[in-house]
Design an enzyme around this catalytic site. Structure first.
Site, PDB file in Angstrom:
ATOM      1  CB  SER A  63     -31.949  -9.014   9.460  1.00 56.49           C
ATOM      2  OG  SER A  63     -33.136  -8.340   9.172  1.00 56.49           O
ATOM      3  CE  LYS A  66     -33.691  -8.423   6.005  1.00 57.65           C
ATOM      4  NZ  LYS A  66     -34.239  -7.373   6.882  1.00 57.65           N
ATOM      5  CE1 TYR A 188     -36.745  -8.768   4.052  1.00 61.44           C
ATOM      6  CE2 TYR A 188     -38.884  -9.037   5.082  1.00 61.44           C
ATOM      7  CZ  TYR A 188     -37.589  -8.571   5.120  1.00 61.44           C
ATOM      8  OH  TYR A 188     -37.130  -7.909   6.240  1.00 61.44           O
ATOM      9  CE1 TYR A 239     -31.974  -5.172  12.169  1.00 60.55           C
ATOM     10  CE2 TYR A 239     -30.804  -6.033  14.074  1.00 60.55           C
ATOM     11  CZ  TYR A 239     -31.663  -6.216  13.002  1.00 60.55           C
ATOM     12  OH  TYR A 239     -32.213  -7.443  12.778  1.00 60.55           O
ATOM     13  CB  VAL A 257     -35.428  -9.332  15.175  1.00 52.73           C
ATOM     14  CG1 VAL A 257     -35.169  -7.881  14.791  1.00 52.73           C
ATOM     15  CG2 VAL A 257     -36.288 -10.029  14.132  1.00 52.73           C
TER      16      VAL A 257
END
Ligand code: GLU
Length: 303
Positions: A63, A66, A188, A239, A257
């Site tokens: 992530s 992102k 993705y 998160y 992660v």
């Protein structure tokens, strides 16, 4: 301040913490990474590098990517993306389906998986190749032309990506995707599987510390958009622990992660850490502690 000595000290201090966490295994290809590995790199806005541990070891961005995808979409479109994605902390797990249903297919923010899928979808529409655009940007900003995805991780994500597929189909049912679900998912999964080191990551993020100025001196976007992106990193980047991260570390940041965390020290530089053992919220145990120690010792939080 002797930054190199400080980073070396921090690496020693956090070494025992890996035992308190767990390596992500819901993507099987990530499960084999040894939990005790650790790296940390600080790159200043002038390009000077300090680091300790495995600062040149490549790990799976997951992530963390992102933050960059969102930057490219903001650069292309301004903030119209926020007609399709919110910008509030989610208060829910990053891959939650329930919240998306309550909120009629509009993800709470661009960093939970649903929001990241919409962001990739938009980058696909603006570039025709979201993954390619992201990889080119990361290579240009870091100066490392060999940065690429790990095909084993990408395949593993695709094979075990039922939940992401569910999120994407659900949003498509609300008309919140512009491209076919399978194409969006493919881009993705591949973007999450990009592998980079802490040193490369910290360098690639410098535009965030330089108010939008890229490695070649051109502006990716306005100072105002740089502020907005940093604000979303602070409030939504780690998160469901963004509040605790702001409390302890006090920097905009994005975790993944794979155990990486990229943080921004506006006007000063970027600090990236990697430790694959994660806490219950999905953040690197050793990484968060290292960042906490760093801002406590230097006073370089944004507060
Ligand atoms: N590729 C991962 C997923 O979609 C990213 C998770 C993460 O790092 O937050 O589940």
């Amino acid at each position: 301040m002797d930054l190199q000595a400080l980073l070396d000290e921090i690496a020693v201090a956090v070494a025992p913490l890996a035992a308190r966490g767990k390596v992500a295994d819901y993507i099987p290809a990530l499960a084999g990474v040894a939990p005790g590995r650790f790296g940390m790199a600080l790159v200043t806005v002038d390009g000077e590098l300090f680091g300790s541990g495995e600062l040149h070891a490549a790990f799976s961005l997951q992530s963390v990517c992102k933050a960059f995808t969102l930057a490219l979409v903001l650069a292309a479109d301004g903030d119209v993306l926020f007609e399709r994605v919110g910008r509030e902390p989610s208060g829910n797990p990053f891959n939650s389906l329930v919240q998306l249903e309550y909120e009629h297919g509009v993800p709470r923010n661009p960093f939970i998986n649903a929001g990241a899928l919409v962001t990739v979808d938009r980058l696909l529409s603006t570039t025709g190749d979201a993954f390619g655009a992201l990889r080119a940007f990361l290579r240009a900003e870091s100066g490392s032309t060999s940065i690429d995805l790990d095909p084993v991780v990408a395949a593993s994500e695709a094979e075990h990506g039922h939940r992401n597929a569910a999120l994407a189909h659900f949003m498509a049912s609300y008309g919140n995707l512009e491209n076919p679900v399978d194409v969006v998912l493919d881009h993705y999964f591949r973007q999450c599987a990009i592998a980079m080191s802490c040193a490369e990551l910290a360098r690639a993020g410098l535009f965030l510390a330089r108010h939008g100025e890229r490695a070649d001196g051109t502006a990716l976007f306005s100072r105002s958009l740089a502020k907005r992106l940093n604000a979303i990193l602070l409030t939504c980047g780690t998160y469901d622990a963004a509040g605790d991260f702001a409390y302890r570390v006090g920097l905009p940041g994005k975790s993944g992660v794979g155990g990486g965390i990229l943080t921004v020290l506006p006007g000063r530089g970027c600090l990236a850490v990697w430790g694959p053992a994660l806490d219950k919220t999905g953040n690197s145990v050793a990484g968060v502690e290292a960042l906490d120690l760093f801002t406590t010792r230097t006073g370089w939080s944004i507060f």
